[in-house]
Design a protein around this motif. Structure first.
Motif, PDB file in Angstrom:
ATOM      1  N   GLU A  79       0.850  -1.102  -0.152  1.00  0.00           N
ATOM      2  CA  GLU A  79       0.189   0.190   0.037  1.00  0.00           C
ATOM      3  C   GLU A  79       0.906   1.260  -0.154  1.00  0.00           C
ATOM      4  O   GLU A  79       0.494   2.364  -0.386  1.00  0.00           O
ATOM      5  CB  GLU A  79      -0.403   0.101   1.586  1.00  0.00           C
ATOM      6  N   LYS A  80       2.093   0.977  -0.074  1.00  0.00           N
ATOM      7  CA  LYS A  80       2.941   2.236   0.505  1.00  0.00           C
ATOM      8  C   LYS A  80       3.387   2.468  -0.967  1.00  0.00           C
ATOM      9  O   LYS A  80       4.225   3.546  -1.198  1.00  0.00           O
ATOM     10  CB  LYS A  80       3.722   2.404   1.967  1.00  0.00           C
ATOM     11  N   LYS A  82       3.929   2.911  -4.123  1.00  0.00           N
ATOM     12  CA  LYS A  82       3.045   3.810  -4.986  1.00  0.00           C
ATOM     13  C   LYS A  82       3.723   4.541  -6.415  1.00  0.00           C
ATOM     14  O   LYS A  82       3.842   4.490  -7.806  1.00  0.00           O
ATOM     15  CB  LYS A  82       2.674   5.174  -5.382  1.00  0.00           C
ATOM     16  N   SER A  83       5.410   4.058  -6.218  1.00  0.00           N
ATOM     17  CA  SER A  83       5.976   4.286  -7.565  1.00  0.00           C
ATOM     18  C   SER A  83       7.423   3.304  -7.265  1.00  0.00           C
ATOM     19  O   SER A  83       8.134   2.504  -6.119  1.00  0.00           O
ATOM     20  CB  SER A  83       6.569   5.427  -7.206  1.00  0.00           C
ATOM     21  N   ASP A  86       9.450   4.463  -4.118  1.00  0.00           N
ATOM     22  CA  ASP A  86       9.404   4.212  -2.918  1.00  0.00           C
ATOM     23  C   ASP A  86      10.267   2.917  -3.160  1.00  0.00           C
ATOM     24  O   ASP A  86      10.183   2.666  -1.357  1.00  0.00           O
ATOM     25  CB  ASP A  86       7.628   3.542  -3.089  1.00  0.00           C
TER      26      ASP A  86
END
Length: 92
Positions: A79-80, A82-83, A86
């Protein structure tokens, strides 16, 4: 004289060897396996199938199979993310 990694030879080439022999029955195929890039001047190798990211400017290369990667993690970490950037924040 063809060289390939042990994995590629046993999982891809050897199962198809009989078909190759049907198509080219007179071919003189000699297969060796090694993990490292062979020394073409020393190892009596005409061609090699290597896994890698390229970067062999002194050789003629052709990509045979793309090798995409899949990142597996817990849903909480997923969930953390995004790219691709990250990913540098986590020990995976």
């Amino acid at each position: 004289n063809l060289n390939a990694s042990p994995y590629f030879a046993t999982h891809y080439l050897l199962p198809r060897l009989s078909l190759f022999r049907e198509i080219l029955p007179g071919a003189d195929l000699r297969l060796t396996t090694m993990v490292d890039l062979p020394d073409f001047g020393r190892d009596d190798i005409d061609m090699t199938v290597q896994w890698g990211y390229g970067g062999w400017p002194e050789y003629e290369t052709t990509l045979l199979v793309p090798d995409p990667k899949i990142i597996c993690c817990t849903p909480a970490i997923g969930e953390k993310i995004k790219s691709a950037q990250d990913l540098t924040r986590f020990t995976l």
